[in-house]
Design an enzyme around this catalytic site. Structure first.
Site, PDB file in Angstrom:
ATOM      1  N   THR A 138     -15.917  -2.680  -9.352  1.00 16.99           N
ATOM      2  CA  THR A 138     -17.135  -2.044  -8.845  1.00 16.99           C
ATOM      3  C   THR A 138     -18.307  -2.233  -9.804  1.00 16.99           C
ATOM      4  N   ASP A 139     -19.519  -2.119  -9.272  1.00 20.32           N
ATOM      5  CA  ASP A 139     -20.710  -2.157 -10.126  1.00 20.32           C
ATOM      6  C   ASP A 139     -20.859  -0.869 -10.940  1.00 20.32           C
ATOM      7  N   GLU A 140     -20.091   0.177 -10.573  1.00 20.77           N
ATOM      8  CA  GLU A 140     -20.241   1.463 -11.282  1.00 20.77           C
ATOM      9  C   GLU A 140     -19.803   1.372 -12.744  1.00 20.77           C
TER      10      GLU A 140
ATOM     11  N   ASP B 219       0.850  -1.193   0.000  1.00 20.38           N
ATOM     12  CA  ASP B 219       0.000   0.000   0.000  1.00 20.38           C
ATOM     13  C   ASP B 219       0.885   1.243   0.000  1.00 20.38           C
ATOM     14  N   LYS B 220       0.437   2.247  -0.737  1.00 18.23           N
ATOM     15  CA  LYS B 220       1.184   3.513  -0.819  1.00 18.23           C
ATOM     16  C   LYS B 220       0.845   4.445   0.354  1.00 18.23           C
ATOM     17  N   LEU B 221      -0.212   4.120   1.080  1.00 17.30           N
ATOM     18  CA  LEU B 221      -0.705   4.987   2.159  1.00 17.30           C
ATOM     19  C   LEU B 221      -1.024   6.389   1.643  1.00 17.30           C
ATOM     20  N   THR B 222      -1.952   6.447   0.714  1.00 18.24           N
ATOM     21  CA  THR B 222      -2.519   7.749   0.326  1.00 18.24           C
ATOM     22  C   THR B 222      -3.380   8.214   1.494  1.00 18.24           C
TER      23      THR B 222
ATOM     24  N   LYS C 123     -12.035   2.458 -13.559  1.00 20.97           N
ATOM     25  CA  LYS C 123     -12.233   1.083 -13.085  1.00 20.97           C
ATOM     26  C   LYS C 123     -12.640   0.189 -14.266  1.00 20.97           C
TER      27      LYS C 123
ATOM     28  N   ILE D 273       1.810   1.013  -6.445  1.00 19.19           N
ATOM     29  CA  ILE D 273       1.620  -0.038  -7.456  1.00 19.19           C
ATOM     30  C   ILE D 273       2.009   0.426  -8.851  1.00 19.19           C
TER      31      ILE D 273
ATOM     32  N   ASP E 215     -26.555  18.756  -6.616  1.00 21.74           N
ATOM     33  CA  ASP E 215     -26.317  17.363  -6.990  1.00 21.74           C
ATOM     34  C   ASP E 215     -24.892  17.159  -7.513  1.00 21.74           C
ATOM     35  N   ARG E 216     -24.427  15.912  -7.414  1.00 22.68           N
ATOM     36  CA  ARG E 216     -23.136  15.495  -7.994  1.00 22.68           C
ATOM     37  C   ARG E 216     -23.260  15.504  -9.518  1.00 22.68           C
TER      38      ARG E 216
ATOM     39  N   PRO F  55     -25.556  16.461   4.356  1.00 19.40           N
ATOM     40  CA  PRO F  55     -25.816  16.927   2.990  1.00 19.40           C
ATOM     41  C   PRO F  55     -26.245  15.812   2.043  1.00 19.40           C
TER      42      PRO F  55
ATOM     43  N   TYR G  10     -14.008   8.133 -12.106  1.00 21.83           N
ATOM     44  CA  TYR G  10     -13.684   6.939 -11.293  1.00 21.83           C
ATOM     45  C   TYR G  10     -14.164   5.672 -11.992  1.00 21.83           C
TER      46      TYR G  10
HETATM   47  P1  NAD Z   1     -10.083   3.008  -0.230  1.00 17.62           P
HETATM   48  O1  NAD Z   1     -10.005   4.304  -0.964  1.00 17.62           O
HETATM   49  O2  NAD Z   1     -10.627   2.984   1.151  1.00 17.62           O
HETATM   50  O3  NAD Z   1      -8.617   2.355  -0.149  1.00 17.62           O
HETATM   51  C1  NAD Z   1      -7.738   2.321  -1.234  1.00 17.62           C
HETATM   52  C2  NAD Z   1      -6.379   1.860  -0.725  1.00 17.62           C
HETATM   53  O4  NAD Z   1      -5.490   1.811  -1.859  1.00 17.62           O
HETATM   54  C3  NAD Z   1      -5.743   2.795   0.301  1.00 17.62           C
HETATM   55  O5  NAD Z   1      -5.168   2.061   1.349  1.00 17.62           O
HETATM   56  C4  NAD Z   1      -4.679   3.523  -0.494  1.00 17.62           C
HETATM   57  O6  NAD Z   1      -3.577   3.950   0.283  1.00 17.62           O
HETATM   58  C5  NAD Z   1      -4.279   2.456  -1.507  1.00 17.62           C
HETATM   59  N1  NAD Z   1      -3.694   3.024  -2.730  1.00 17.62           N
HETATM   60  C6  NAD Z   1      -4.209   4.028  -3.495  1.00 17.62           C
HETATM   61  N2  NAD Z   1      -3.372   4.287  -4.517  1.00 17.62           N
HETATM   62  C7  NAD Z   1      -2.332   3.420  -4.397  1.00 17.62           C
HETATM   63  C8  NAD Z   1      -1.155   3.191  -5.168  1.00 17.62           C
HETATM   64  N3  NAD Z   1      -0.870   3.919  -6.258  1.00 17.62           N
HETATM   65  N4  NAD Z   1      -0.314   2.223  -4.778  1.00 17.62           N
HETATM   66  C9  NAD Z   1      -0.576   1.469  -3.662  1.00 17.62           C
HETATM   67  N5  NAD Z   1      -1.661   1.665  -2.899  1.00 17.62           N
HETATM   68  C10 NAD Z   1      -2.524   2.618  -3.255  1.00 17.62           C
HETATM   69  O7  NAD Z   1     -10.878   2.027  -1.178  1.00 17.62           O
HETATM   70  P2  NAD Z   1     -11.949   0.908  -0.802  1.00 17.62           P
HETATM   71  O8  NAD Z   1     -13.273   1.545  -0.616  1.00 17.62           O
HETATM   72  O9  NAD Z   1     -11.389   0.054   0.255  1.00 17.62           O
HETATM   73  O10 NAD Z   1     -11.992   0.104  -2.177  1.00 17.62           O
HETATM   74  C11 NAD Z   1     -11.040  -0.926  -2.438  1.00 17.62           C
HETATM   75  C12 NAD Z   1     -11.262  -1.459  -3.846  1.00 17.62           C
HETATM   76  O11 NAD Z   1     -12.585  -1.960  -3.960  1.00 17.62           O
HETATM   77  C13 NAD Z   1     -11.111  -0.401  -4.926  1.00 17.62           C
HETATM   78  O12 NAD Z   1     -10.475  -1.002  -6.031  1.00 17.62           O
HETATM   79  C14 NAD Z   1     -12.537  -0.017  -5.269  1.00 17.62           C
HETATM   80  O13 NAD Z   1     -12.631   0.415  -6.611  1.00 17.62           O
HETATM   81  C15 NAD Z   1     -13.250  -1.326  -5.048  1.00 17.62           C
HETATM   82  N6  NAD Z   1     -14.676  -1.209  -4.647  1.00 17.62           N
HETATM   83  C16 NAD Z   1     -15.037  -0.384  -3.614  1.00 17.62           C
HETATM   84  C17 NAD Z   1     -16.372  -0.343  -3.210  1.00 17.62           C
HETATM   85  C18 NAD Z   1     -16.831   0.526  -2.063  1.00 17.62           C
HETATM   86  O14 NAD Z   1     -18.034   0.640  -1.829  1.00 17.62           O
HETATM   87  N7  NAD Z   1     -15.946   1.159  -1.315  1.00 17.62           N
HETATM   88  C19 NAD Z   1     -17.317  -1.140  -3.871  1.00 17.62           C
HETATM   89  C20 NAD Z   1     -16.902  -1.955  -4.925  1.00 17.62           C
HETATM   90  C21 NAD Z   1     -15.575  -1.998  -5.287  1.00 17.62           C
HETATM   91  O1  DAU Z   2     -21.115   1.157  -6.177  1.00 20.84           O
HETATM   92  C1  DAU Z   2     -19.824   0.894  -5.694  1.00 20.84           C
HETATM   93  C2  DAU Z   2     -19.117   2.196  -5.408  1.00 20.84           C
HETATM   94  O2  DAU Z   2     -19.699   2.730  -4.224  1.00 20.84           O
HETATM   95  C3  DAU Z   2     -17.611   2.037  -5.217  1.00 20.84           C
HETATM   96  O3  DAU Z   2     -17.050   1.574  -6.414  1.00 20.84           O
HETATM   97  C4  DAU Z   2     -16.970   3.361  -4.815  1.00 20.84           C
HETATM   98  O4  DAU Z   2     -15.591   3.179  -4.559  1.00 20.84           O
HETATM   99  C5  DAU Z   2     -17.651   3.872  -3.573  1.00 20.84           C
HETATM  100  O5  DAU Z   2     -17.136   5.152  -3.237  1.00 20.84           O
HETATM  101  C6  DAU Z   2     -19.158   3.955  -3.782  1.00 20.84           C
HETATM  102  O6  DAU Z   2     -19.483   4.994  -4.723  1.00 20.84           O
HETATM  103  P1  DAU Z   2     -20.711   5.992  -4.479  1.00 20.84           P
HETATM  104  O7  DAU Z   2     -20.479   7.231  -5.240  1.00 20.84           O
HETATM  105  O8  DAU Z   2     -22.003   5.291  -4.686  1.00 20.84           O
HETATM  106  O9  DAU Z   2     -20.535   6.221  -2.899  1.00 20.84           O
HETATM  107  P2  DAU Z   2     -20.686   7.516  -1.985  1.00 20.84           P
HETATM  108  O10 DAU Z   2     -20.613   7.037  -0.577  1.00 20.84           O
HETATM  109  O11 DAU Z   2     -19.782   8.616  -2.388  1.00 20.84           O
HETATM  110  O12 DAU Z   2     -22.167   7.982  -2.277  1.00 20.84           O
HETATM  111  C7  DAU Z   2     -23.278   7.127  -2.086  1.00 20.84           C
HETATM  112  C8  DAU Z   2     -24.516   7.872  -2.535  1.00 20.84           C
HETATM  113  O13 DAU Z   2     -24.761   8.948  -1.613  1.00 20.84           O
HETATM  114  C9  DAU Z   2     -24.394   8.532  -3.888  1.00 20.84           C
HETATM  115  O14 DAU Z   2     -25.654   8.494  -4.535  1.00 20.84           O
HETATM  116  C10 DAU Z   2     -24.007   9.968  -3.573  1.00 20.84           C
HETATM  117  C11 DAU Z   2     -24.726  10.225  -2.278  1.00 20.84           C
HETATM  118  N1  DAU Z   2     -24.074  11.155  -1.338  1.00 20.84           N
HETATM  119  C12 DAU Z   2     -22.780  10.926  -0.992  1.00 20.84           C
HETATM  120  C13 DAU Z   2     -22.155  11.771  -0.092  1.00 20.84           C
HETATM  121  C14 DAU Z   2     -20.697  11.526   0.288  1.00 20.84           C
HETATM  122  C15 DAU Z   2     -24.811  12.200  -0.780  1.00 20.84           C
HETATM  123  O15 DAU Z   2     -26.005  12.383  -1.081  1.00 20.84           O
HETATM  124  N2  DAU Z   2     -24.189  13.028   0.115  1.00 20.84           N
HETATM  125  C16 DAU Z   2     -22.885  12.847   0.478  1.00 20.84           C
HETATM  126  O16 DAU Z   2     -22.360  13.646   1.296  1.00 20.84           O
END
Ligand code: NAD
Ligand code: DAU
Length: 356
Positions: free
Chosen positions: A133-135, A32-35, A163, A59, A292-293, A214, A159
């Site tokens: 991701t499902d996105e 991990d890069k620890l961003t 992916k 990576i 909205d986003r 929000p 994003y």
């Molecule tokens: P996160 O953002 O919490 O963590 C990402 C990790 O990757 C961090 O520890 C960061 O330091 C590390 N990282 C980032 N860039 C790097 C680099 N260049 N080299 C090495 N390490 C690096 O993400 P998450 O929510 O845990 O998601 C993990 C994976 O699952 C991602 O690939 C994401 O697309 C996927 N995913 C997430 C969700 C979700 O809801 N969070 C859902 C479906 C899939």
């Molecule tokens: O579907 C899987 C994805 O889910 C992952 O691949 C992504 O890494 C993860 O971040 C997540 O994406 P979303 O954009 O769906 O998640 P987020 O938590 O940012 O937002 C969830 C929903 O809530 C989305 O419709 C936006 C809305 N939202 C989010 C935030 C942060 C708000 O309305 N207010 C907020 O402040």
């Protein structure tokens, strides 16, 4: 089995590492890069295990990745490292292109070079599991469809587009070079240790601090919520039992509107929090509708029938029990999130020499 996990200091990665150490006999190399999203505090429970090692590396750094493969000689890669937050990808897509595309490419090439050096039986047993991701499938607005493994890709955000590109790279390395790859596409995760930029922890922590909650647009967007420990278990099951070259969709079977998610959080907080921030009778009063986003997808929903039928996985947590557990965790673990909120969790990272 020795598994090289990328992104193991993130939200899902750390849940996976904790699961692998506590529930399996696997050895784990966490690269991990620890961003900003990487937090070693989330790995305190495993850091002393003789089956766990941390490697600070980017990576995208091919020579560093080559060295790590040569030094640790893993049997498998579970690739989670990514930039993961949609809003950040809108504000600045560059890091997403770099890590999600270039980083996946470098990881694939390092894995392939190492894999080619293995003997026949080790080559056959090796796996590269790409966590996506499902996105990538885009928006299910205005219909009752579900995302299946053969749903065409149609990503909306930077994003999601990166992916999607990384998924294509992984499948190309499988098809062209016969690297034994697996791909998973999962819905929205939630649970302990999630960075508070994502919806559920953002709302919990804002509420506890008496700040506005929000909701983007009218708050009617739908996500399919999965408890993170169910995801970790699914990933290990796919690694062990999945068919090489196949894709598995992973979902919570928990479609919820954002507004309902936030109202549920408020109701549970009303029940759990005796001393509310001053002037607040019920947390629902903090809900605020904001701009909205851009490009906001209306609805995601996963058809998880394949992983259920073929690998016997299904989620065990339902949304109500999972959100209650999550809120209880944030209430009981204020030191973890306080260090995130005040930025002190990053000092550990700087001490370890991260370039970020
Ligand atoms: P996160 O953002 O919490 O963590 C990402 C990790 O990757 C961090 O520890 C960061 O330091 C590390 N990282 C980032 N860039 C790097 C680099 N260049 N080299 C090495 N390490 C690096 O993400 P998450 O929510 O845990 O998601 C993990 C994976 O699952 C991602 O690939 C994401 O697309 C996927 N995913 C997430 C969700 C979700 O809801 N969070 C859902 C479906 C899939
Ligand atoms: O579907 C899987 C994805 O889910 C992952 O691949 C992504 O890494 C993860 O971040 C997540 O994406 P979303 O954009 O769906 O998640 P987020 O938590 O940012 O937002 C969830 C929903 O809530 C989305 O419709 C936006 C809305 N939202 C989010 C935030 C942060 C708000 O309305 N207010 C907020 O402040």
């Amino acid at each position: 089995m020795k598994i090289l996990v990328t992104g193991g200091a993130g939200f899902i990665g750390s849940a996976l590492v904790r699961y692998l150490i506590s529930d399996t006999d696997c050895e784990v190399i966490n690269v991990d890069k620890l961003t900003y999203a990487g937090n070693l505090d989330s790995l305190k429970s495993v850091e002393d295990s003789h089956r766990y090692q941390f490697e600070l590396a980017d990576i995208c750094d091919r020579p560093a990745m080559d060295l790590l493969f040569a030094r640790h000689r893993p049997n498998a890669v579970m690739h989670l490292a990514a930039e993961s937050h949609v809003d950040r990808s809108i504000d600045g897509p560059g890091d997403f292109i770099q890590t999600n595309l270039v980083g996946t490419y470098a990881s694939l090439e390092a894995a392939r070079t190492y894999w080619c050096s293995l003997n026949n039986s080790d080559r056959a047993a090796f796996r590269f599991l790409h966590v996506s991701t499902d996105e990538v499938y885009g928006d299910l607005a205005g219909c009752n469809d579900l995302f299946r493994e053969d749903t065409p890709y149609d990503p909306s955000s930077p994003y999601a587009a990166t992916k999607a590109g990384s998924d294509h790279l992984v499948r190309a390395w499988g098809r062209t070079f016969e690297l034994p790859v697996l791909v998973t596409n999962c819905s929205n995760n939630y649970g302990p240790y999630q960075f508070p930029e994502k919806l559920i922890p953002h709302m919990i922590l804002n509420a506890l601090q008496g700040k506005p909650l929000p909701l983007y647009g009218d708050g009617t967007q739908i996500r399919d919520w999965l408890y993170v420990d169910d995801h970790a278990r699914a990933l290990y099951q796919v690694l062990q039992l999945g068919q090489v070259g196949e894709t598995y969709n992973i979902g919570g079977i928990n479609e919820k509107k954002n507004i309902d998610v936030v109202k549920t959080i408020c109701a549970i907080l009303d029940e759990f929090v005796v001393d509310k921030p001053s002037g607040i009778e019920t947390f629902v009063d903090l809900i605020t509708f904001v701009k909205d986003r851009p490009g906001h997808d209306e609805r995601y929903a996963i058809d998880a029938a394949k992983i259920d039928a073929e690998l016997g996985w299904r989620p065990v947590e339902n949304f109500t029990s999972g959100v209650r557990k999550t809120i209880a965790w944030y209430l009981e673990n204020q030191p973890w999130w306080q260090r995130v909120v005040d930025g002190s969790y990053r000092l550990e990272r700087l001490g370890k020499g991260s370039q970020d």
